[in-house]
Design a protein around this motif. Structure first.
Motif, PDB file in Angstrom:
ATOM      1  N   CYS A  28       0.859  -1.187   0.000  1.00 21.56           N
ATOM      2  CA  CYS A  28       0.000   0.000   0.000  1.00 21.56           C
ATOM      3  C   CYS A  28       0.893   1.234   0.000  1.00 21.56           C
ATOM      4  O   CYS A  28       1.811   1.339   0.818  1.00 21.56           O
ATOM      5  CB  CYS A  28      -0.904  -0.017   1.228  1.00 21.56           C
ATOM      6  SG  CYS A  28      -1.781   1.531   1.489  1.00 21.56           S
ATOM      7  N   ALA A  30       0.188   4.044   0.994  1.00 21.89           N
ATOM      8  CA  ALA A  30      -0.053   4.885   2.170  1.00 21.89           C
ATOM      9  C   ALA A  30       0.521   4.287   3.451  1.00 21.89           C
ATOM     10  O   ALA A  30       1.169   4.978   4.220  1.00 21.89           O
ATOM     11  CB  ALA A  30      -1.553   5.123   2.333  1.00 21.89           C
ATOM     12  N   CYS A  31       0.291   2.968   3.689  1.00 21.51           N
ATOM     13  CA  CYS A  31       0.686   2.392   4.985  1.00 21.51           C
ATOM     14  C   CYS A  31       1.756   1.317   4.847  1.00 21.51           C
ATOM     15  O   CYS A  31       2.206   0.761   5.853  1.00 21.51           O
ATOM     16  CB  CYS A  31      -0.530   1.816   5.705  1.00 21.51           C
ATOM     17  SG  CYS A  31      -1.150   0.310   4.935  1.00 21.51           S
ATOM     18  N   CYS A  48      -4.554   0.202   0.133  1.00 20.41           N
ATOM     19  CA  CYS A  48      -5.312  -0.908   0.737  1.00 20.41           C
ATOM     20  C   CYS A  48      -6.699  -0.438   1.180  1.00 20.41           C
ATOM     21  O   CYS A  48      -6.931   0.759   1.352  1.00 20.41           O
ATOM     22  CB  CYS A  48      -4.532  -1.522   1.898  1.00 20.41           C
ATOM     23  SG  CYS A  48      -4.497  -0.491   3.376  1.00 20.41           S
ATOM     24  N   CYS A  51      -6.960   1.861   4.235  1.00 18.70           N
ATOM     25  CA  CYS A  51      -6.522   3.235   3.929  1.00 18.70           C
ATOM     26  C   CYS A  51      -7.549   3.944   3.053  1.00 18.70           C
ATOM     27  O   CYS A  51      -7.803   5.136   3.242  1.00 18.70           O
ATOM     28  CB  CYS A  51      -5.152   3.227   3.255  1.00 18.70           C
ATOM     29  SG  CYS A  51      -3.815   2.886   4.419  1.00 18.70           S
TER      30      CYS A  51
HETATM   31 ZN   LIG Z   1      -2.786   1.040   3.494  1.00 15.87          ZN
END
Ligand SMILES: [Zn+2]
Ligand SMILES: [Zn+2]
Length: 256
Positions: A28, A30-31, A48, A51
């Motif tokens: 992902c 973002a994370c 994901c 997120c």
């Molecule tokens: Zn994520």
């Protein structure tokens, strides 16, 4: 203009992608969590599901021209206070969400992310949300807001151009991504007042002489819409070059 792959090539392409995912599981953007674990649409969106649920996507009444939140009572959407005095040259704005929280972080990533994962993922989310509206608008050409070559050289990335290419691919229309150009490296808009943002860009853009627009409906992509000054100046020169109308697409709109 269709770029669809033949079935056998698509099979190989999917098998190749599946093999790569086994060897190097994608994460992902973002994370950094493993995308294969819980994501059905991981093939095109590298964000994901948990997120995606954190993104502040617009689900409130907004001004059709500038996408700022507007009051609504009894099913009636009231006028926009934000762009009324600005004479924005574009017809409408499609904005995915508010420039806050995780969406803000992802938009920031598009400015530095050389492989375009964040930019492409945001455009896939935008496509999922605006596919029918974009089809109704019957867009002919996609372009991006201009970035001066010095700024592009400094950054090494042109996020709006990456996003414009992806959405044009989805629409099956040409991307003339560098059709609008800045005539000089104008000072950044950040920190300027609302009227100063419009003055700063007035007369600073041109449409390249080799582009013939012939009443085209143009979609222009930027990363963030604040006052709309940048997209408005781009729309002004596109309309002067013959465009029939201009729509703006951005992943994020600053909270008004
Ligand atoms: Zn994520
Ligand atoms: Zn407005």
């Amino acid at each position: 203009m269709s770029r669809a792959l033949a079935p056998s090539r698509r099979w190989w392409s999917e098998a190749y992608r599946a093999g790569l995912d086994l060897l190097f599981p994608r994460r992902c953007v973002a994370c950094n969590d493993d995308l294969l674990a819980h994501d059905a649409d991981a093939a095109s969106i590298s964000i994901c599901s948990p997120c995606q649920r954190k993104l502040e996507l617009i689900d409130w009444p907004v001004c059709s021209r500038c996408a700022a939140p507007v009051p609504a009572t009894g099913g009636v959407t009231l006028d926009c206070n934000h762009c009324r005095g600005d004479k924005l040259r574009f017809q409408r704005t499609l904005a995915l969400g508010s420039y806050e929280g995780l969406l803000r972080q992802l938009v920031m990533r598009t400015k530095t992310d050389r492989n375009g994962v964040a930019a492409n993922s945001l455009m896939e989310l935008a496509w999922r949300r605006f596919e029918s509206q974009l089809a109704e608008l019957d867009i002919d050409i996609v372009t991006a807001v201009p970035m001066h070559r010095w700024k592009r050289w400094q950054r090494g990335v042109n996020g709006p151009l990456i996003m414009a290419r992806r959405i044009a691919e989805r629409l099956h229309v040409p991307c003339w991504g560098e059709m609008v150009r800045l005539v000089r490296n104008v000072p950044p808009q950040v920190g300027l007042s609302r009227p100063a943002r419009f003055r700063n860009l007035a007369g600073e853009m041109v449409v390249g002489p080799s582009y013939h627009l012939g009443a085209a409906r143009v979609l222009i992509v930027d990363d963030i819409l604040t006052t709309g000054a940048t997209c408005s100046e781009a729309a002004r020169v596109l309309l002067r070059a013959g465009a029939a109308e201009v729509t703006v697409l951005v992943p994020a709109r600053t909270p008004a």
